[in-house]
Design a protein around this motif. Structure first.
Motif, PDB file in Angstrom:
ATOM      1  N   UNK A 230     124.505  64.011  24.918  1.00 51.96           N
ATOM      2  CA  UNK A 230     125.871  64.488  25.204  1.00 51.96           C
ATOM      3  C   UNK A 230     126.526  65.123  23.812  1.00 51.96           C
ATOM      4  N   UNK A 231     127.178  66.386  23.848  1.00 51.05           N
ATOM      5  CA  UNK A 231     127.730  67.024  23.043  1.00 51.05           C
ATOM      6  C   UNK A 231     129.299  67.222  23.188  1.00 51.05           C
ATOM      7  N   UNK A 232     129.988  66.528  24.344  1.00 56.30           N
ATOM      8  CA  UNK A 232     131.332  66.384  24.403  1.00 56.30           C
ATOM      9  C   UNK A 232     132.011  65.552  23.769  1.00 56.30           C
ATOM     10  N   UNK A 252     119.205  58.151  23.809  1.00 51.31           N
ATOM     11  CA  UNK A 252     120.422  58.731  23.859  1.00 51.31           C
ATOM     12  C   UNK A 252     120.734  59.197  22.622  1.00 51.31           C
ATOM     13  N   UNK A 253     121.338  60.749  22.718  1.00 50.72           N
ATOM     14  CA  UNK A 253     121.669  61.546  21.598  1.00 50.72           C
ATOM     15  C   UNK A 253     122.931  61.904  21.854  1.00 50.72           C
ATOM     16  N   UNK A 254     123.934  61.682  20.905  1.00 50.19           N
ATOM     17  CA  UNK A 254     125.634  61.823  21.057  1.00 50.19           C
ATOM     18  C   UNK A 254     125.890  62.541  19.594  1.00 50.19           C
ATOM     19  N   UNK A 255     126.459  63.772  20.039  1.00 45.78           N
ATOM     20  CA  UNK A 255     127.039  64.669  19.018  1.00 45.78           C
ATOM     21  C   UNK A 255     128.482  65.105  19.181  1.00 45.78           C
ATOM     22  N   UNK A 256     129.036  64.568  20.312  1.00 46.42           N
ATOM     23  CA  UNK A 256     130.579  64.768  20.521  1.00 46.42           C
ATOM     24  C   UNK A 256     131.137  63.620  19.548  1.00 46.42           C
ATOM     25  N   UNK A 257     132.639  63.827  19.353  1.00 48.76           N
ATOM     26  CA  UNK A 257     133.348  63.171  18.594  1.00 48.76           C
ATOM     27  C   UNK A 257     133.789  61.580  19.435  1.00 48.76           C
ATOM     28  N   UNK A 282     120.524  58.225  18.801  1.00 49.64           N
ATOM     29  CA  UNK A 282     120.938  59.064  17.701  1.00 49.64           C
ATOM     30  C   UNK A 282     122.565  59.437  17.947  1.00 49.64           C
ATOM     31  N   UNK A 283     123.309  59.139  16.760  1.00 50.55           N
ATOM     32  CA  UNK A 283     124.810  59.709  16.776  1.00 50.55           C
ATOM     33  C   UNK A 283     124.718  60.651  15.461  1.00 50.55           C
ATOM     34  N   UNK A 284     124.784  61.827  15.845  1.00 51.15           N
ATOM     35  CA  UNK A 284     124.648  63.017  15.095  1.00 51.15           C
ATOM     36  C   UNK A 284     124.988  64.150  15.550  1.00 51.15           C
ATOM     37  N   UNK A 285     125.633  65.145  14.944  1.00 49.57           N
ATOM     38  CA  UNK A 285     125.690  66.466  15.198  1.00 49.57           C
ATOM     39  C   UNK A 285     124.872  67.365  14.405  1.00 49.57           C
TER      40      UNK A 285
END
Length: 635
Positions: A230-232, A252-257, A282-285
């Motif tokens: 998720x990038x949103x 799960x990978x999250x790059x959104x704020x 992963x919490x990173x952009x």
């Protein structure tokens, strides 16, 4: 069909077609009498197209209860083809349909472009490369209750992406879907193939999905293939179950704020893995040149099970990692929770079991590590290159190498109210709480450090154990701690064990004309209980002479109101407390030993005070006040 639209009902049976069914008007309902209404095509992949021939907007189209079947294996041309395609539709739904290809095909089950308020519900899609793909400018997407299956003989993954949601704007709702056999599960990220995460679908909700991936060939060096990506911004990812069986996969990978990632279960079904392991969360952009930074986020109540790295946060500002469980029943894994270049992150209430690095941080400012439970592993809490760290109320138990370790810190490092039990039994020296190079204040307060160097079953004992050790510290306060052993006889009292060992970083004498200015800092050791063995000392405050005017030591020492019980051997050059500095005040201590050795060794300090102490022997190398010593001390 009249211009006003209408309803078409397909009777039960096979309806063979040589060209796709086209819906080119608004207000049309196409439905099957039952799922026994089958639309079959053998000479092309497309079975249904909902679009106006001139690109005009269609509204209120419903397709339901039909089985679309592709008899011949489809192949991908220059443009991705789909069994069902929608373009420029609004308030359109596909419900209770089956999209079935007889063999795994290089096509998409459904492609949606330039649509608004589209829903796909309770459908079954199988044997395709992409389950559902939004390829351009779609808003108001709802995908609920569907099954996407591309497993290759139930042994490997035959599909690439289950739900590829690109160019989606405004919140999407992705709930209660089953995604099986795709390398990537649910992707809300325009940059999956370009490398820069991005999405305008802020506020989307991905909840209650079940994602299973068995493994597939992935190009070497590729970033992990995640089940949910998720990038949103401001998305909610909750109550999902993810199972995966490849070291190249992740959960799960999250790059959104400001994402909320809660109550997900991420399970690696690998039996063992080498140096490369899956990553659960992963919490990173990340871009092609490293971290692009993220802001905020809440990762709470997730369960991470099996052989995989746990929770990784990179380049984040202000995230919360709360009440997660990271556990491996079999092989020990690498990281439980890892922070890299992240600031103002709060790690609280997490339980981490059987990891080499239960909590590790590198870089960052004002991070808080509080009330975590770390059981069985390598090094409990490891922090490197940090500023203004708080590590408090953690329970660290059964660590082979150390309990809590700080390397290179700035400003204040507060290590308070931690319980460190049975740590360091495979390390020489074993370390309960350790710090090295703190350019600021080190505060170790109200901690319990017990059985350092002794394994929980008492079978492994380190040959050298240090309860609290701090080297190259600008200034320090060690207060109200308990450093002790359940059975100190397990350690050899003839070895140089220490309950506390400290050395300062900088004292310099600067000559100005006829006078001198002394630049240095203090160490306060107050209200502690120190119990344990040590050949030449139980507590040692050391120094190193760099030149005639420069020393590695604390300038002023305060050692007051401590209780010391020292197990040693009768030998020359020993004392329970060894203090080296420019000046010291030692007051109100109880000092107890098993052999007649000096209470305190002042190492010839002229500016020293020794008053109100109860000990079994007098200090040595003491030239301060009072004189006589017995006037204000015992003996």
């Amino acid at each position: 069909m009249p211009d006003e639209g209408g309803c078409v009902c397909l009777k039960v049976g096979d309806h063979e077609i040589q060209a796709p069914i086209r819906i080119e008007k608004s207000h049309v309902s196409l439905h099957g009498e039952t799922l026994g209404a089958r639309v079959v095509r053998t000479d092309g992949p497309e079975l249904l197209r909902i679009a106006h021939p001139d690109g005009l907007l269609l509204e209120h189209v419903t397709v339901s209860g039909i089985s679309f079947e592709l008899e011949r294996k489809g192949s991908q041309g220059q443009v991705m083809q789909a069994m069902v395609a929608m373009d420029r539709c609004r308030n359109t739904s596909v419900e209770r349909c089956v999209l079935h290809a007889r063999a795994l095909s290089q096509i998409a089950g459904m492609i949606i472009t330039r649509c608004n308020d589209v829903s796909v519900m309770n459908c079954l899609v199988d044997n395709v490369q992409y389950g559902l793909w939004t390829a351009a400018d779609t808003t108001g997407l709802t995908v609920v209750g569907n099954s996407f299956d591309a497993t290759n003989g139930k042994k490997s993954d035959g599909g690439l992406v289950g739900l590829l949601l690109q160019d989606v704007s405004f919140p999407a709702r992705i709930e209660e879907n089953r995604v099986l056999g795709f390398v990537f599960g649910i992707v809300l990220n325009n940059g999956l193939f370009t490398g820069v995460p991005f999405s305008l679908a802020a506020g989307s909700r991905i909840a209650g999905n079940y994602i299973v991936r068995l493994g597939a060939q992935v190009e070497a060096g590729t970033l992990k293939a995640f089940g949910i990506d998720v990038a949103a911004d401001d998305c909610v990812i909750c109550d999902n179950i993810l199972l995966y069986a490849s070291v190249e996969y992740g959960g799960i990978a999250v790059s959104g704020r400001n994402a909320v990632v809660e109550r997900n279960q991420l399970r690696s079904i690998l039996k063992e893995a080498g140096a490369v392991r899956p990553i659960a969360l992963l919490l990173a952009r990340l871009g092609g040149k490293g971290s692009l930074g993220t802001i905020g986020g809440r990762v709470a109540g997730n369960t991470v099970l099996g052989v995989q790295e746990g929770i990784v946060v990179i380049g984040n500002e202000g995230a919360e990692v709360l009440d997660n469980r990271v556990e491996s029943d079999g092989q020990e894994v690498g990281f439980g929770i890892l922070l890299a270049a992240s600031s103002r992150v709060r790690l609280q209430g997490n339980r981490v079991t059987n990891t080499a690095w239960p909590i590790a941080t590198s870089g960052g400012t004002a991070n808080v590590v509080v009330d975590n439970r770390l059981v069985r592993g390598g090094g409990g809490v490891t922090v490197v290159f940090h500023t203004s760290l708080t590590c408090s109320q953690n329970r660290v138990e059964d660590m082979r190498h150390w309990g809590i370790l700080s390397l290179v810190g700035f400003a204040k490092c507060a290590l308070t109210e931690n319980r460190v039990l049975n740590c360091g039994y495979q390390q020489v020296p074993s370390i309960g709480i350790g710090a090295s190079l703190q350019i600021g204040e080190l505060c170790v307060e109200s901690c319990e450090v017990m059985n350092t160097g002794v394994s929980p079953d008492n079978t492994t004992v380190s040959s050298l154990s240090w309860g609290i050790v701090a080297d190259l510290i600008l200034e320090a306060r060690v207060q109200s701690n308990l450093v002790t052993y359940a059975n100190a006889a397990l350690l050899d009292a003839n070895q140089e064990h220490r309950a506390l060992w400290m050395r300062g970083w900088w004292e310099q004498v600067i000559t100005l004309g006829a006078g001198q200015v002394i630049f240095g800092f203090s160490a306060q050791i107050l209200d502690n209980k120190f119990l344990g063995p040590g050949r030449s000392a139980l507590i040692e405050i050391a120094q190193q002479s760099v030149s005639d005017n420069l020393f590695r030591r604390f300038e002023r020492l305060f050692f007051s109101n401590n209780f010391c019980w020292h197990a040693s051997v009768a030998a020359q050059g020993t004392a329970t407390v060894s203090l080296a500095g420019r000046s010291a005040i030692v007051m109100g201590n109880h000092i107890k030993t098993n052999v007649p050795i000096p209470s305190v060794d002042f190492h010839g300090m002229k500016d020293a005070v020794y008053m109100g102490n109860l000990a079994q022997a007098n200090p040595v190398n003491f030239g301060g006040i009072p004189s006589p010593i017995s006037g204000f001390n015992k003996p």
